[in-house]
Write a protein that holds these residues in place. Structure first.
Motif, PDB file in Angstrom:
ATOM      1  N   THR A 299       0.969  -1.118  -0.013  1.00 39.47           N
ATOM      2  CA  THR A 299       0.119   0.083  -0.035  1.00 39.47           C
ATOM      3  C   THR A 299       0.706   1.363  -0.141  1.00 39.47           C
ATOM      4  OG1 THR A 299      -0.169   0.244   2.289  1.00 39.47           O
ATOM      5  CG2 THR A 299      -1.824  -1.212   1.168  1.00 39.47           C
ATOM      6  N   LEU A 300       0.139   2.310  -0.385  1.00 40.43           N
ATOM      7  CA  LEU A 300       0.827   3.669   0.040  1.00 40.43           C
ATOM      8  C   LEU A 300       0.894   4.107   1.150  1.00 40.43           C
ATOM      9  CD1 LEU A 300      -0.303   5.121  -3.557  1.00 40.43           C
ATOM     10  CD2 LEU A 300       1.851   3.777  -3.079  1.00 40.43           C
ATOM     11  N   ALA A 301       1.221   5.658   1.325  1.00 43.24           N
ATOM     12  CA  ALA A 301       1.261   6.196   2.696  1.00 43.24           C
ATOM     13  C   ALA A 301      -0.341   6.091   3.208  1.00 43.24           C
ATOM     14  CB  ALA A 301       1.631   7.691   2.567  1.00 43.24           C
ATOM     15  N   ASP A 302      -0.320   6.017   4.538  1.00 41.25           N
ATOM     16  CA  ASP A 302      -1.281   5.706   5.484  1.00 41.25           C
ATOM     17  C   ASP A 302      -2.115   4.301   5.363  1.00 41.25           C
ATOM     18  OD1 ASP A 302      -0.973   8.590   5.613  1.00 41.25           O
ATOM     19  OD2 ASP A 302      -3.063   8.968   4.404  1.00 41.25           O
ATOM     20  N   GLY A 303      -1.424   3.550   4.511  1.00 45.05           N
ATOM     21  CA  GLY A 303      -2.033   2.313   4.236  1.00 45.05           C
ATOM     22  C   GLY A 303      -2.008   1.259   5.374  1.00 45.05           C
ATOM     23  N   ILE A 304      -2.459   0.095   5.494  1.00 44.31           N
ATOM     24  CA  ILE A 304      -2.297  -1.122   6.274  1.00 44.31           C
ATOM     25  C   ILE A 304      -1.561  -2.199   5.632  1.00 44.31           C
ATOM     26  CG2 ILE A 304      -3.333  -2.748   7.785  1.00 44.31           C
ATOM     27  CD1 ILE A 304      -5.802  -0.795   8.096  1.00 44.31           C
ATOM     28  N   GLU A 305      -0.274  -2.454   6.157  1.00 47.37           N
ATOM     29  CA  GLU A 305       0.315  -3.711   5.480  1.00 47.37           C
ATOM     30  C   GLU A 305       0.101  -4.864   6.273  1.00 47.37           C
ATOM     31  OE1 GLU A 305       2.088  -3.577   2.885  1.00 47.37           O
ATOM     32  OE2 GLU A 305       2.180  -1.303   2.470  1.00 47.37           O
ATOM     33  N   ALA A 306      -0.125  -6.182   5.724  1.00 45.34           N
ATOM     34  CA  ALA A 306      -0.503  -7.198   6.307  1.00 45.34           C
ATOM     35  C   ALA A 306       0.234  -8.425   5.775  1.00 45.34           C
ATOM     36  CB  ALA A 306      -1.924  -7.654   6.129  1.00 45.34           C
ATOM     37  N   VAL A 307       1.227  -9.199   6.501  1.00 45.16           N
ATOM     38  CA  VAL A 307       2.231  -9.973   6.047  1.00 45.16           C
ATOM     39  C   VAL A 307       1.703 -11.334   6.635  1.00 45.16           C
ATOM     40  CG1 VAL A 307       4.583 -10.584   5.813  1.00 45.16           C
ATOM     41  CG2 VAL A 307       3.999  -8.452   5.999  1.00 45.16           C
ATOM     42  N   THR A 308       1.700 -12.451   5.741  1.00 43.20           N
ATOM     43  CA  THR A 308       1.311 -13.635   6.476  1.00 43.20           C
ATOM     44  C   THR A 308       2.475 -14.454   6.113  1.00 43.20           C
ATOM     45  OG1 THR A 308      -0.990 -13.318   5.700  1.00 43.20           O
ATOM     46  CG2 THR A 308      -0.165 -15.759   5.985  1.00 43.20           C
ATOM     47  N   ALA A 309       3.026 -15.189   7.212  1.00 45.78           N
ATOM     48  CA  ALA A 309       4.233 -16.205   7.190  1.00 45.78           C
ATOM     49  C   ALA A 309       3.722 -17.503   7.383  1.00 45.78           C
ATOM     50  CB  ALA A 309       5.068 -15.533   8.102  1.00 45.78           C
ATOM     51  N   ASN A 310       4.047 -18.209   6.533  1.00 41.77           N
ATOM     52  CA  ASN A 310       3.671 -19.663   6.800  1.00 41.77           C
ATOM     53  C   ASN A 310       4.913 -20.434   7.004  1.00 41.77           C
ATOM     54  OD1 ASN A 310       0.866 -19.557   5.959  1.00 41.77           O
ATOM     55  ND2 ASN A 310       1.517 -18.731   3.851  1.00 41.77           N
ATOM     56  N   ALA A 311       4.756 -21.788   7.337  1.00 40.59           N
ATOM     57  CA  ALA A 311       5.665 -22.811   7.817  1.00 40.59           C
ATOM     58  C   ALA A 311       6.632 -22.353   8.768  1.00 40.59           C
ATOM     59  CB  ALA A 311       6.436 -23.145   6.493  1.00 40.59           C
TER      60      ALA A 311
END
Length: 343
Positions: A299-311
């Motif tokens: 995302t750009l500024a003000d956005g929400i970053e969501a990272v999914t880590a598996n294994a």
């Protein structure tokens, strides 16, 4: 004569809050900008810009003979005396009271037949470059930190390298902004009675503020991976670069977190504040031997970053690095972060 640079200097990153610039190469000049607001200028006349110094005028204060920045009467091509207002912007920083700025400057000779003047000004409105649109305006750079030869005396500007120092004061708290040099000469140019050629070298900004406790991997703040997202507040103010950025951003303000996996999957959520463009990187391993397993800037500024880590390995510690994508100091430096179980 001036050896000319373009409209901005930008390649590699200044990685610490405090820094010294000796103007040895364009590769060290990041987040430096120039703007010429002088009367009667022609954009095609490149010699009107700030540029590297010409050693035939005088050598640098330190380093290679031409390793300084300079500007002069060619800032305007007016056929009569004109007002010169030519700006050089230093990198944005988060300032605090007591921070110190120092630099060396000189002219070719003292006394001189064509006096010069230099102002050092501060903006406290973030990383912007607003100086208005005319030779008379200063825009957001309303704080005059110091002036060299304010009365345009023939003997007021040193003819040998001389150090000047200014101390930041009057702030209500940590404040994002910029310092700028303004070459400001009335009745200047090739057809005026003032303006010749000045040089600036060995610019130093010294911050009294200390980096946050989690500025490096070893100080990573522990997060608890839960069944739901329970965010805590983070801040990159005064943070420095730990290692090169993932992706194409600049990691000059990264901070670190860690968590112990309680499930084989995890979702890391970072919600940036206004104008904060978060980049999130996840690592396995230990400090000094980390392996990047994910890098996200969706995302750009003000956005929400969501990272999914598996294994993930239950019971193993993983590290998270957060930084703002831009090289300049963001208007706001805080965010929230949480780690949630994902199966």
């Amino acid at each position: 004569m001036l050896l000319v640079l373009g409209g901005s200097f930008s390649t590699t990153q200044v990685v610490a809050q405090s820094f010294t610039e000796g103007f040895e190469s364009t590769s060290t000049l990041t987040d430096w900008y120039i703007r010429n607001n002088s009367d009667t200028i022609a954009s095609t006349t490149l010699a009107q810009n700030w540029g590297f110094g010409n050693p035939t005028n005088f050598p640098a204060q330190a380093g290679a003979t031409g390793s300084y920045v300079a500007v002069g009467y060619q800032s305007t091509n007016s056929t009569v005396g004109a007002t010169i207002s030519n700006w050089l912007f230093t990198p944005s920083r988060t300032f605090s009271n007591g921070d110190v700025i120092s630099f060396y400057t000189r002219v070719s000779a003292n006394p001189t037949s064509f006096p010069d003047r230099l102002e050092v000004r501060l903006s406290t409105t973030g990383s912007g470059l607003n100086v208005g649109t005319s030779s008379a305006t200063v825009g957001d750079f309303t704080t005059l930190l110091l002036s060299v030869n304010p009365t345009l005396s023939t003997t007021g500007y040193p003819g040998a390298w001389t150090q000047y120092t200014a101390t930041i004061s009057g702030l209500t708290g940590p404040t994002a902004g910029r310092v700028a040099f303004r070459y400001f000469v009335t009745d200047g140019g090739g057809n005026g009675v003032n303006s010749d050629y000045i040089g600036i070298d060995s610019y130093t900004y010294t911050s009294l503020s200390t980096p946050p406790a989690n500025d490096n991997c070893a100080g990573a703040i522990n997060l608890t991976q839960g069944a739901t997202c329970t965010p805590i507040t983070g801040n990159v103010a005064y943070a420095t670069q730990s290692q090169a950025a993932c992706g194409d951003g600049t990691a000059n303000d990264d901070v670190w977190y860690k968590f112990t996996a309680t499930s084989t999957g995890a979702t890391i959520t970072v919600d940036g504040s206004t104008n904060f463009d978060a980049v999130v990187e996840v690592f396995s391993g230990a400090c000094g031997g980390l392996t990047s397993i994910s890098c996200t800037d969706g995302t750009l500024a003000d956005g929400i970053e969501a990272v999914t880590a598996n294994a993930l390995v239950i019971g193993q510690t993983y590290y998270i690095r957060v930084f703002d994508w831009y090289s300049a100091v963001p208007a706001t430096t805080n965010f929230t972060i949480c780690v949630q179980q994902f199966t």
